[in-house]
Every structure is written in structure tokens, then in C-alpha cells.
Design an enzyme around this catalytic site. Sequence first.
Site, PDB file in Angstrom:
ATOM      1  N   HIS A 249      34.892  37.838  44.002  1.00 45.52           N
ATOM      2  CA  HIS A 249      36.054  36.968  43.814  1.00 45.52           C
ATOM      3  C   HIS A 249      36.766  36.522  45.084  1.00 45.52           C
ATOM      4  CE1 HIS A 249      35.571  37.690  39.563  1.00 45.52           C
ATOM      5  NE2 HIS A 249      35.712  38.992  39.723  1.00 45.52           N
TER       6      HIS A 249
ATOM      7  N   LYS B  30      25.698  35.165  35.354  1.00 42.83           N
ATOM      8  CA  LYS B  30      27.060  35.489  34.916  1.00 42.83           C
ATOM      9  C   LYS B  30      27.709  34.211  34.388  1.00 42.83           C
ATOM     10  CE  LYS B  30      31.371  37.744  36.209  1.00 42.83           C
ATOM     11  NZ  LYS B  30      32.140  38.505  37.214  1.00 42.83           N
ATOM     12  N   ASP B  31      28.406  34.301  33.268  1.00 44.13           N
ATOM     13  CA  ASP B  31      28.853  33.099  32.565  1.00 44.13           C
ATOM     14  C   ASP B  31      30.001  32.387  33.288  1.00 44.13           C
ATOM     15  OD1 ASP B  31      28.576  31.375  30.348  1.00 44.13           O
ATOM     16  OD2 ASP B  31      30.456  32.174  29.556  1.00 44.13           O
TER      17      ASP B  31
ATOM     18  N   HIS C 291      28.826  28.631  33.938  1.00 41.82           N
ATOM     19  CA  HIS C 291      27.413  28.390  33.664  1.00 41.82           C
ATOM     20  C   HIS C 291      27.275  27.207  32.708  1.00 41.82           C
ATOM     21  CE1 HIS C 291      23.382  29.543  31.837  1.00 41.82           C
ATOM     22  NE2 HIS C 291      23.146  29.348  33.119  1.00 41.82           N
TER      23      HIS C 291
ATOM     24  N   HIS D 201      39.804  43.994  39.316  1.00 44.79           N
ATOM     25  CA  HIS D 201      39.335  43.167  38.202  1.00 44.79           C
ATOM     26  C   HIS D 201      40.050  41.820  38.245  1.00 44.79           C
ATOM     27  CE1 HIS D 201      38.504  41.773  34.135  1.00 44.79           C
ATOM     28  NE2 HIS D 201      39.787  41.727  33.892  1.00 44.79           N
TER      29      HIS D 201
HETATM   30  C1  U5F Z   1      35.066  36.838  35.098  1.00 44.78           C
HETATM   31  C2  U5F Z   1      36.376  35.069  36.147  1.00 44.78           C
HETATM   32  C3  U5F Z   1      37.828  33.656  34.876  1.00 44.78           C
HETATM   33  C4  U5F Z   1      34.544  38.418  33.498  1.00 44.78           C
HETATM   34  C5  U5F Z   1      37.464  34.362  33.730  1.00 44.78           C
HETATM   35  C6  U5F Z   1      34.665  38.579  32.031  1.00 44.78           C
HETATM   36  C7  U5F Z   1      36.564  35.387  33.823  1.00 44.78           C
HETATM   37  N1  U5F Z   1      36.025  35.742  34.997  1.00 44.78           N
HETATM   38  N2  U5F Z   1      37.246  34.027  36.042  1.00 44.78           N
HETATM   39  O1  U5F Z   1      31.396  43.109  33.790  1.00 44.78           O
HETATM   40  O2  U5F Z   1      36.036  42.889  36.233  1.00 44.78           O
HETATM   41  O3  U5F Z   1      33.422  42.416  32.422  1.00 44.78           O
HETATM   42  O4  U5F Z   1      30.489  38.890  32.533  1.00 44.78           O
HETATM   43  O5  U5F Z   1      30.071  41.283  31.758  1.00 44.78           O
HETATM   44  O6  U5F Z   1      34.112  41.558  36.902  1.00 44.78           O
HETATM   45  O7  U5F Z   1      33.792  39.567  29.457  1.00 44.78           O
HETATM   46  O8  U5F Z   1      31.665  41.630  36.515  1.00 44.78           O
HETATM   47  O9  U5F Z   1      36.289  41.042  37.842  1.00 44.78           O
HETATM   48  O10 U5F Z   1      35.903  35.386  37.229  1.00 44.78           O
HETATM   49  O11 U5F Z   1      31.742  38.079  29.792  1.00 44.78           O
HETATM   50  O12 U5F Z   1      33.033  43.737  36.294  1.00 44.78           O
HETATM   51  O13 U5F Z   1      33.323  41.906  34.721  1.00 44.78           O
HETATM   52  O14 U5F Z   1      32.149  40.160  31.098  1.00 44.78           O
HETATM   53  O15 U5F Z   1      31.849  40.735  33.370  1.00 44.78           O
HETATM   54  O16 U5F Z   1      35.070  43.105  38.479  1.00 44.78           O
HETATM   55  O17 U5F Z   1      38.620  32.727  34.855  1.00 44.78           O
HETATM   56  O18 U5F Z   1      34.457  37.046  33.861  1.00 44.78           O
HETATM   57  O19 U5F Z   1      33.481  38.152  31.493  1.00 44.78           O
HETATM   58  P1  U5F Z   1      32.476  42.154  33.486  1.00 44.78           P
HETATM   59  P2  U5F Z   1      30.996  40.227  32.172  1.00 44.78           P
HETATM   60  P3  U5F Z   1      32.767  38.967  30.330  1.00 44.78           P
HETATM   61  P4  U5F Z   1      32.945  42.296  36.155  1.00 44.78           P
HETATM   62  P5  U5F Z   1      35.454  42.196  37.390  1.00 44.78           P
HETATM   63  C8  U5F Z   1      35.715  38.136  35.501  1.00 44.78           C
HETATM   64  C9  U5F Z   1      35.767  38.916  34.219  1.00 44.78           C
HETATM   65  O20 U5F Z   1      34.879  38.774  36.456  1.00 44.78           O
HETATM   66  O21 U5F Z   1      35.697  40.306  34.429  1.00 44.78           O
END
Ligand code: U5F
Length: 120
Positions: A12, A40-41, A83, A115
Amino acid sequence: CETAYQKFLRQHYDNPKSNVGRNYCNAMMQRRELTKPTCKDVNSFIHEKKQDILDVCTDKGGKAYKDGLRVSLKPFSVTTCKHKGGSTRPPCEYKENKSERYIVIRCNNRNEPVHFDESI
Ligand code: U5F
Ligand code: U5F
């Protein structure tokens, strides 16, 4: 191994905004290892000083938001990569949206961001 704060910076933090050619998101999502094993979406990159992001974790630059999250006191320059759809496997195609938005983050007990929740 990578700490949660280091992971936050990798995912980030990009200041100054990197010059990576035509499609910023396609290049950065790959470079920061956010396309393996699947694309990653959604992922946002903050183009502000590291100290200004850290300050969101304290009263200096942030305030409490819902659910233990914190919101910045001022808008930050943010690029959000989304994405495009199609295959979720690499190569990943992203569209970008860059603007000034308040960031919503979670911090650990050492006042480091761990986060990225959203930008508003
Ligand atoms: C990212 C972002 C935004 C993640 C909205 C949520 C969302 N986001 N800008 O593992 O916690 O929960 O894709 O599996 O990230 O719920 O990678 O920041 O940048 O689909 O540990 O999070 O979960 O991601 O360290 O405006 O989208 O997406 P994880 P995953 P999902 P990570 P972090 C942001 C949110 O990283 O955590
Ligand atoms: C990571 C990153 C980036 C860690 C840049 C420290 C770096 N990193 N994304 O230069 O101008 O005093 O010397 O610690 O901050 O060792 O970068 O306030 O994930 O390169 O000028 O601060 O930098 O910090 O935004 O885009 O961050 O990075 P400076 P320092 P450096 P800045 P500001 C990088 C390291 O991989 O793990």
C-alpha cells in the site's frame, strides 16, 4: 520474514509514485507480488510520506473510525487498482483510479499500519 507493517508497505505504500510505464496498476500489482497465485481483486497505493501515513495511527494525523479502524485527518493521494475481470490468473489486467481520498486503516499496538480498509 515479513512483518505486518512491512506487508502493509509492500502492498500500500508507493511514494513518490513509481514511474513504471504505460499501465501503473498492471506493473505495480505484479512488482509488489499481488498477482500470485491469483490476481488480487482490489488494492490501493498511497503516494504520501511514510511518516504521514504512520501519523494516521496517532492523534497527529488520524482519528478513531468504526470498528477500531482509523481515518486520516486529511485526504491522501491514492491510486486504487481494480482487476478488470476475465481470468483471475496472471497475467492480471487492472484499471486505475487516482484521486485524493481519506484513508481508513488499522494500526497495531505499536502505532504501525497493518491493514488498508478503504479510501473515502
Ligand atoms: C484491499 C484496498 C480498497 C483487501 C479496498 C480486502 C480494499 N483493498 N483498497 O488478505 O489487510 O484480506 O484480497 O484476501 O491486505 O476481502 O492482503 O491491507 O487495497 O477480498 O492482508 O487483505 O481480501 O485481502 O494487509 O479500497 O482489499 O479484500 P486480505 P483479500 P478481500 P491483505 P491488508 C485491502 C483489503 O488490502 O485488505
Ligand atoms: C519499503 C516500500 C516503497 C522500507 C519504498 C524502507 C520503500 N518500501 N515501498 O527513504 O518520503 O527515509 O530509508 O526507510 O519515505 O529503506 O521512503 O517519507 O515498501 O527505501 O523517503 O523514507 O526507505 O525511508 O515517503 O515505495 O520500505 O524503505 P526514507 P527508508 P527504504 P521515504 P517518505 C522498503 C523497505 O522495501 O522495506
